[in-house]
Design a protein around this motif. Structure first.
Motif, PDB file in Angstrom:
ATOM      1  N   THR A 126       0.819  -1.216   0.000  1.00  0.00           N
ATOM      2  CA  THR A 126       0.000   0.000   0.000  1.00  0.00           C
ATOM      3  C   THR A 126       0.857   1.272   0.000  1.00  0.00           C
ATOM      4  OG1 THR A 126      -0.074   0.088   2.413  1.00  0.00           O
ATOM      5  CG2 THR A 126      -1.821  -1.160   1.316  1.00  0.00           C
ATOM      6  N   LEU A 127       2.157   1.138   0.235  1.00  0.00           N
ATOM      7  CA  LEU A 127       3.026   2.325   0.263  1.00  0.00           C
ATOM      8  C   LEU A 127       3.311   2.801  -1.154  1.00  0.00           C
ATOM      9  CD1 LEU A 127       5.818   1.516   2.881  1.00  0.00           C
ATOM     10  CD2 LEU A 127       3.543   2.455   3.250  1.00  0.00           C
ATOM     11  N   PRO A 128       3.539   4.094  -1.288  1.00  0.00           N
ATOM     12  CA  PRO A 128       4.041   4.558  -2.587  1.00  0.00           C
ATOM     13  C   PRO A 128       5.348   3.816  -2.896  1.00  0.00           C
ATOM     14  CG  PRO A 128       3.482   6.421  -1.186  1.00  0.00           C
ATOM     15  CD  PRO A 128       3.364   5.199  -0.340  1.00  0.00           C
ATOM     16  N   GLN A 129       5.547   3.542  -4.169  1.00  0.00           N
ATOM     17  CA  GLN A 129       6.685   2.719  -4.597  1.00  0.00           C
ATOM     18  C   GLN A 129       8.013   3.206  -4.009  1.00  0.00           C
ATOM     19  OE1 GLN A 129       6.837   1.818  -8.832  1.00  0.00           O
ATOM     20  NE2 GLN A 129       8.921   2.618  -8.892  1.00  0.00           N
ATOM     21  N   ARG A 130       8.247   4.507  -4.064  1.00  0.00           N
ATOM     22  CA  ARG A 130       9.513   5.052  -3.617  1.00  0.00           C
ATOM     23  C   ARG A 130       9.733   4.784  -2.119  1.00  0.00           C
ATOM     24  NH1 ARG A 130      13.275   7.967  -6.452  1.00  0.00           N
ATOM     25  NH2 ARG A 130      12.889   6.231  -7.796  1.00  0.00           N
ATOM     26  N   GLN A 131       8.659   4.929  -1.336  1.00  0.00           N
ATOM     27  CA  GLN A 131       8.769   4.690   0.106  1.00  0.00           C
ATOM     28  C   GLN A 131       9.132   3.233   0.396  1.00  0.00           C
ATOM     29  OE1 GLN A 131       5.319   5.967   2.306  1.00  0.00           O
ATOM     30  NE2 GLN A 131       6.148   8.033   2.570  1.00  0.00           N
ATOM     31  N   GLN A 191       4.615  -3.318  -5.370  1.00  0.00           N
ATOM     32  CA  GLN A 191       5.096  -2.826  -6.665  1.00  0.00           C
ATOM     33  C   GLN A 191       6.515  -2.330  -6.487  1.00  0.00           C
ATOM     34  OE1 GLN A 191       3.744  -2.539  -9.633  1.00  0.00           O
ATOM     35  NE2 GLN A 191       1.753  -3.387  -9.130  1.00  0.00           N
TER      36      GLN A 191
END
Lengths: 192, 381
Positions: A126-131, A191
Motif C-alpha cells: 500500500t506504500l508509494p513505490q519510492r517509500q 510494486q
C-alpha cells in the motif's frame, strides 16, 4: 588480499573476464540483493530467481568500474523484480515454503510467522513505490549514500524520507492487522 | 540551547550517518533537550520494529552461486575447446571474451569485444602509404582452417597473453549499456536506424539497450609475435618493429542490442557500426596478412595470392575450423556470415555473425531451428 580489494578493482578485473572477481562480488553482495528482493516479492523462490537474474546482468553487462556496485545491483534488482512480479501475479496462489520458518518453531508459531509475513507484504504494497524501496534498501543494509545513488535521491534527504516511510509502513501494517484476513492474500504484492 | 533537530537528522544520528563533528553537536543538544531525546527514542523504537518486521532468513549464498554457475555453463553451449576457432595467436585478447562469445545472450560488450579482438590481429588492413593507418571493416573473408593445423597450433603451447604488452585498456568514452524504451529511441542515440527483425512468433517481451562510443588501446609485443611465427614454422616473413612501436587504437561506435522473448524462443540482436581501428605507422599490412594466413596453415603461394587480393583496409579475415559441424558459412541477404549451431540438452542454440557494409550484426537465439533462425536474420534489413 582479495578481501581488501575494492568493488571497483573487482569490477575492473571482471571487465577483463576474470571469473574469480565475479564470484567475489557475488559473495559480497548476494545477501543484500536477496533481502531487497525478498522484501519486494515476499517469496523465497521469486527472490532467488530475481537475484540470479540480477547477478547474471552483472556478469554479462557489468557497470563501469567507477560506478558503486551495490546501488547499481539494487537498481537492477528492482527492475528485475518488476518483471518477475508481473508473471508472478498470474501465479498468485503459489504457496510459500513452510521451510522458510525456523525449524524449531511449533506449527502454530510457524503459521503465525507466515501470516505476519503476508501482513508485512500487504502493508508494503500500500506504500508509494519510492517509500517501499527506501525502506527495503536501507533495511537490506545500504548506507544513505548508497540508497541515494540507487534511487536518485539527494543523500541529505534519505534520513527524513526513511522516517516518513517507516511511519507509513507502521500505520499500514496496523491497518492490515486489524482488518483481518481479507488483506492477507499471499498474491498481493509490492510494486517495485 | 542549540536548535532542535528534525527527525531526519536524528535518524541519521542513529544510523551512524553523521560526521563525528555533527554527531558530537547532536549529542550535546540531546543531553540538554528532553523533547529531542524522546523523539529520538521513538524513532529508534520505530526503526527496530521495522527492522524486525522486515527481517529475512539469510540466503544460502554458496548454493545460489552454484546455481548461477550452472546456469552460465548451461547457456554457454560450445565447449571450451571451441576456442581453437579463434586465431590462436591472438589468444589473450580473445580469451578475455571467449567465455562470453557463444552464450546465447551475448552481451553487447562481449559482441563488440570479439570484433575488436579479431580486428586487433594484424591481417586487417593494408595501404602502406597512408599516413594514418585507419580502417573499418566492410567485408568479411572466412578462412577455413583444418583441424590438423588447429591441433598443431594448439600444441605449440604458445602463451597468447604475451602477444600484448598489457591487457587492452579503455581510454575514452563510456562502455555501459543504457536501457532504452524502443528502437526509435535507440536510433536517436546511436545515429543510425537499427533494423527490426521479423520475429518467428509474437513476443511477450522486448528489451533494448544502447552502448555509447568507447576507445580501447593495446600494444603488440613484436618479439613475442616473431616467436609465434618461428614456432608455427613461418620463416618467410619478417615482422616490422613498427608493429609494436605504438598502440593499436580501436574506437567503438555506438551499438544497439535488442532482446525479444516469445513462446518457446528468445533472441538477441546486436547491431552497430564496425569499430575504427588505427594501427601504428609504417606497418605493411599485406605482409602481416600474409603471415597470418601462413600461421593458419595456408601454403605460401596461396597465401600470397589471397593476401594480394584482399583489401586489408576494409576486410576482416575470420578464421574458422573447417571440420567442425557446428560451424558453417551461410549467406545472409547476399553477405557472408558464420553460423554456430549447438544442440545442448535438447535445446537448440545459435549464433550468427554477419557484416553488411560498415554495419555488423550478431544474432543469437534459442528455441529455433536453423532455418527459422536464418530466415529471421534475412529479415534484418
Amino acid at each position: 588480499m582479495a578481501e581488501h580489494e575494492s568493488d571497483g578493482a573487482l569490477l575492473e578485473r571482471l571487465w577483463r573476464g576474470d571469473e574469480a572477481a565475479f564470484e567475489e562480488l557475488f559473495v559480497r553482495h548476494y545477501a543484500t540483493v536477496y533481502r531487497v528482493l525478498y522484501g519486494l516479492t515476499g517469496k523465497r523462490e521469486a527472490a532467488e530467481d530475481a537475484a540470479q537474474e540480477t547477478f547474471l546482468t552483472l556478469y554479462r553487462r557489468p557497470p563501469a568500474p567507477n560506478q558503486p556496485v551495490r546501488p547499481w545491483l539494487c537498481r537492477v534488482a528492482l527492475n528485475t523484480a518488476r518483471n518477475t512480479l508481473r508473471s508472478e501475479r498470474r501465479d498468485a496462489a503459489r504457496i510459500e515454503r513452510v521451510a522458510q520458518a525456523p525449524a524449531v518453531e511449533d506449527p502454530s508459531a510457524a503459521v503465525e510467522r507466515i501470516e505476519e509475513r503476508h501482513q508485512v507484504r500487504a502493508a508494503l504494497a500500500t506504500l508509494p513505490q519510492r517509500q517501499a524501496q527506501i525502506l527495503l534498501l536501507r533495511h537490506a543494509g545500504l548506507s544513505y549514500a548508497e540508497v541515494a545513488a540507487a534511487l536518485d535521491l539527494a543523500p541529505g534527504s534519505v534520513g527524513t524520507l526513511l522516517v516518513r516511510a517507516e511511519r507509513a509502513f507502521a500505520e499500514a501494517y496496523a491497518r492490515h492487522r486489524s482488518a483481518g484476513t481479507d488483506d492477507q492474500l499471499p498474491g498481493k504484492q509490492v510494486q517495485p | 540551547m542549540t536548535r532542535c533537530y528534525d527527525d531526519g537528522a536524528l535518524r541519521a544520528g542513529l544510523d551512524g550517518e553523521l560526521t563525528a563533528e555533527a554527531l558530537h553537536a547532536q549529542q550535546e543538544h540531546l543531553a540538554a533537550c528532553p523533547e529531542c531525546r524522546a523523539r529520538r527514542a521513538a524513532l529508534k523504537a520505530l526503526a527496530d520494529q521495522t527492522a524486525s518486521q522486515l527481517r529475512v532468513v539469510p540466503p544460502d549464498v554458496p548454493m545460489a552461486l552454484a546455481a548461477l554457475r550452472q546456469r552460465i555453463d548451461r547457456e554457454r553451449p560450445v565447449p571450451d575447446r571451441s576456442r581453437s576457432f579463434h586465431l590462436p595467436s591472438s589468444q589473450r585478447s580473445i580469451s578475455m571474451t571467449s567465455t562470453r562469445i557463444w552464450r546465447p545472450w551475448m552481451g553487447w560488450a562481449a559482441a563488440l569485444a570479439v570484433i575488436i579482438a579479431l580486428l586487433a590481429f594484424p591481417p586487417v588492413r593494408a595501404v602502406a602509404d597512408q599516413l594514418l593507418n585507419v580502417f573499418r571493416v566492410q567485408n568479411v573473408v572466412f578462412v577455413p582452417v583444418t583441424n590438423e593445423r588447429m591441433e598443431q597450433l594448439r600444441q605449440l603451447n604458445f602463451d597468447g597473453e604475451t602477444l600484448f604488452l598489457a591487457p587492452p585498456k579503455q581510454t575514452g568514452g563510456s562502455s555501459e549499456a543504457q536501457p532504452v524504451a524502443s528502437l526509435s529511441e535507440a536510433s536517436t542515440l546511436v545515429g543510425f536506424t537499427p533494423a527490426q527483425p521479423v520475429l518467428p512468433g509474437p513476443s511477450s517481451s522486448a528489451e533494448f539497450a544502447v552502448t555509447d562510443r568507447a576507445t580501447f588501446e593495446f600494444q603488440v609485443n613484436v618479439e613475442s609475435a616473431r616467436e609465434l611465427l618461428r614456432l608455427a614454422g613461418v620463416t618467410d616473413v619478417t615482422l616490422p618493429d613498427a608493429l609494436g612501436a605504438a598502440p593499436i587504437v580501436a574506437e567503438m561506435s555506438p551499438a544497439v542490442s535488442a532482446r525479444y522473448a516469445g513462446d518457446g524462443y528468445e533472441v538477441m540482436l546486436v547491431q552497430g557500426v564496425s569499430p575504427q581501428v588505427t594501427l601504428p605507422d609504417g606497418v605493411e599490412m599485406q605482409q602481416l596478412g600474409y603471415a597470418a594466413l601462413r600461421v593458419l596453415g595456408m601454403e605460401p603461394r596461396q597465401a600470397a595470392t589471397l593476401a594480394a587480393q584482399i583489401d586489408w583496409r576494409t576486410t576482416l579475415v575470420f578464421p574458422f575450423p573447417a571440420d567442425i559441424n557446428a560451424l558453417r558459412q551461410v549467406s545472409v541477404g547476399g553477405s557472408p556470415g558464420l553460423l554456430v549451431s549447438v544442440d545442448h540438452q535438447g535445446e537448440q542454440y545459435q549464433s550468427l555473425y554477419w557484416q553488411r557494409g560498415e554495419r555488423f550484426y550478431v544474432l543469437s537465439g534459442s528455441g529455433l531451428n536453423a532455418d527459422t533462425f536464418l530466415a529471421m536474420a534475412e529479415s534484418v534489413r
